[in-house]
Enzyme design. Structure first.
Site, PDB file in Angstrom:
ATOM      1  N   ASP A   4      -6.864   4.198  -4.634  1.00 56.57           N
ATOM      2  CA  ASP A   4      -7.540   4.096  -3.334  1.00 56.57           C
ATOM      3  C   ASP A   4      -8.136   5.498  -3.131  1.00 56.57           C
ATOM      4  O   ASP A   4      -8.323   6.234  -4.115  1.00 56.57           O
ATOM      5  CB  ASP A   4      -6.534   3.687  -2.232  1.00 56.57           C
ATOM      6  CG  ASP A   4      -7.226   3.189  -0.965  1.00 56.57           C
ATOM      7  OD1 ASP A   4      -7.563   1.999  -0.898  1.00 56.57           O
ATOM      8  OD2 ASP A   4      -7.438   3.982  -0.030  1.00 56.57           O
ATOM      9  N   LYS A  51       0.878  -1.181   0.000  1.00 55.24           N
ATOM     10  CA  LYS A  51       0.000   0.000   0.000  1.00 55.24           C
ATOM     11  C   LYS A  51       0.906   1.219   0.000  1.00 55.24           C
ATOM     12  O   LYS A  51       2.018   1.163   0.516  1.00 55.24           O
ATOM     13  CB  LYS A  51      -0.865   0.007   1.267  1.00 55.24           C
ATOM     14  CG  LYS A  51      -2.148   0.756   1.108  1.00 55.24           C
ATOM     15  CD  LYS A  51      -3.252  -0.153   0.623  1.00 55.24           C
ATOM     16  CE  LYS A  51      -4.467   0.629   0.198  1.00 55.24           C
ATOM     17  NZ  LYS A  51      -5.607  -0.259  -0.062  1.00 55.24           N
TER      18      LYS A  51
HETATM   19  N1  GLU Z   1      -7.319   0.038  -2.932  1.00 51.82           N
HETATM   20  C1  GLU Z   1      -8.087  -1.131  -3.227  1.00 51.82           C
HETATM   21  C2  GLU Z   1      -8.157  -2.038  -2.019  1.00 51.82           C
HETATM   22  O1  GLU Z   1      -8.214  -1.552  -0.899  1.00 51.82           O
HETATM   23  C3  GLU Z   1      -7.656  -1.814  -4.508  1.00 51.82           C
HETATM   24  C4  GLU Z   1      -6.226  -2.214  -4.603  1.00 51.82           C
HETATM   25  C5  GLU Z   1      -5.809  -2.705  -5.992  1.00 51.82           C
HETATM   26  O2  GLU Z   1      -6.611  -2.739  -6.905  1.00 51.82           O
HETATM   27  O3  GLU Z   1      -4.628  -3.070  -6.100  1.00 51.82           O
HETATM   28  O4  GLU Z   1      -8.203  -3.240  -2.101  1.00 51.82           O
END
Ligand code: GLU
Length: 449
Positions: A165, A125
């Site tokens: 996100d 992340k």
């Molecule tokens: N931010 C999204 C999550 O919390 C998607 C992450 C992604 O697609 O890599 O899962």
């Protein structure tokens, strides 16, 4: 001292001032006791302690020039949490409140969520403490380029694949991807959430919200119910909320509330397709407050601020899709008093620790985000597959893939409830155990690292 207290204390000592991270780690640790007591290897190898320590954290300076020719300095991040199941994978968040505690909790949750999808995905992340609100397109572009100018060396389709996100949508992904391509002189699937004309996947924008509603359908089917005519509350009004509302409308549910950072809307008559289209323009194009919705539709009332709570509106199903710790103990009590039957998390960790305890003492069935909102990253995983193959799969194929993956996660949770004799409909412990088992097995097989 009990094992739980011991781990809590050592995690707190090692990561001071990171309450969100402590909360996420403790929640999982609380669940996995039955797995650890069956597998002494996991204890010997300190698999859980390893999981709670990111493999790598990168923080960096991001400098850019705003439209007034002033230098702005931000902090960029990428937390590469766990690479046991595949390359690091997870979104980028641009928000002024972002810090390492929030990113580490998100990356930790992502580890189990990504494992639950059944796809070969590790977890990460990242993002920045940059506030995209009230910034011009050119400012956002310059910021994204400056972020990538440092981060590109840690990113790549076999290494680490960011996505969106909060605060990072298709526009930001475009600028980030363009910068990566320019620096590396290579068009590769290094980022997901791309536009459908330049390597993106059909259904990626819809996937988190649609997947959430599929998961809720499967939860309700277990107790012989469905979504038709159910009154629903959805918090937030960004990407996840918009597509959750859209799918709920398709399922003939009645969505009577949504929110943004300024307040919430209560529309007693329910949101229909036309109203949702208006909301999308308001939020995605005009980037204005939801107050405009109540000006246009007389059936709706806008409540400014946080004093009155969206969750106090009587409803059967609640979908928190805004942000972490948005729903507290008293909200659960209100929902329960008003006869709610289901809470499914579209956001990551939207329920406080006390709220989860209150749910466990209620009759509400509850699914944690790592199971219920995994549809987004799952379709990201399939965007990576399409990029490697050099093909686009059709929208209808993606719809089937999403349904099958959400059904698979649901079945995995149900099987885990039986295998570990958990309470019926205990998705919280089941999702934590099922995710942990997969990652732990992969780590031990590879020498734990
Ligand atoms: N931010 C999204 C999550 O919390 C998607 C992450 C992604 O697609 O890599 O899962």
């Amino acid at each position: 001292m009990s094992k739980i207290d011991y781990v809590l204390n050592s995690i707190k000592e090692r990561n001071p001032g990171e309450p969100e991270f402590h909360q996420a780690v403790l929640e999982v640790f609380d669940s996995i006791e039955p797995v650890l007591s069956k597998n002494s290897k996991y204890l010997e190898e300190k698999v859980f302690e390893r999981m709670a320590e990111p493999e790598r954290i990168i923080t960096f300076r991001v400098c850019w020039t705003d439209d007034n020719n002033q230098i702005q300095v931000n902090r960029g991040y990428r937390v590469q949490m766990n690479g046991a199941m595949g390359p690091y994978k997870g979104g980028l968040r641009f928000h002024p409140s972002l810090n390492l505690s929030i990113l580490k909790f998100l990356a930790f949750e992502q580890t189990f969520k990504n494992a639950l999808t059944g796809l070969p995905l590790g977890a990460g992340k990242g993002g920045a403490d940059f506030n995209p609100k009230h910034k011009s397109d050119r400012e956002i572009m310059r910021f994204c380029q400056a972020w990538m100018l440092e981060a590109y060396r840690h990113i790549g389709h076999f290494t680490d694949i960011p996505a969106g996100d909060i605060g990072v949508g298709e526009k930001e992904i475009g600028y980030l991807f363009g910068a990566f391509k320019k620096i590396k002189n290579e068009f590769q699937g290094s980022i997901t959430g791309k536009g459908p004309l330049w390597g993106g996947s059909f259904l990626r924008p819809e996937a988190t919200g649609y997947g959430l509603v599929h998961f809720a359908e499967y939860m309700l089917a277990e107790v012989d119910k469905d979504l038709a005519n159910k009154v629903c509350l959805v918090s937030g009004s960004g990407n996840v909320s918009q597509f959750a509302i859209e799918k709920l409308i398709h399922d003939k549910a009645k969505v009577v509330a949504f929110s943004d950072s300024t307040g919430f809307i209560h529309d007693e008559e329910g949101v229909d397709e036309e109203k949702l289209a208006f909301l999308k323009v308001l939020k995605n194009e005009k980037r204005e407050s939801i107050a405009g919705y109540a000006e246009k539709y007389k059936s709706a009332k806008y409540y400014e601020g946080t004093e009155k709570r969206l969750w106090s509106i009587p409803a059967e199903c609640a979908f928190p899709c805004a942000t972490q710790n948005e729903l507290d103990e008293s909200d659960v009590q209100d929902l329960s008093k008003n006869g709610a039957i289901l809470i499914a998390e579209g956001a990551n960790m939207p329920l406080t620790d006390a709220a989860i305890k209150a749910v466990q003492h209620s009759n509400i069935i509850y699914a944690p985000g790592k199971a219920a909102n995994a549809g987004g990253v799952a379709i990201s995983g399939l965007e990576m597959t399409q990029n490697r193959l050099g093909r686009y799969w059709s929208r209808s194929r993606m719809e089937t893939e999403l349904r099958v993956i959400m059904q698979g996660i649901h079945e995995n949770c149900q099987d885990t409830m039986k295998k570990y004799s958990l309470d019926a409909q205990d998705y919280l412990n089941a999702a934590n155990i099922a995710g942990f088992e997969r990652v732990a097995k992969a780590m031990v097989a590879q020498g734990s690292w």
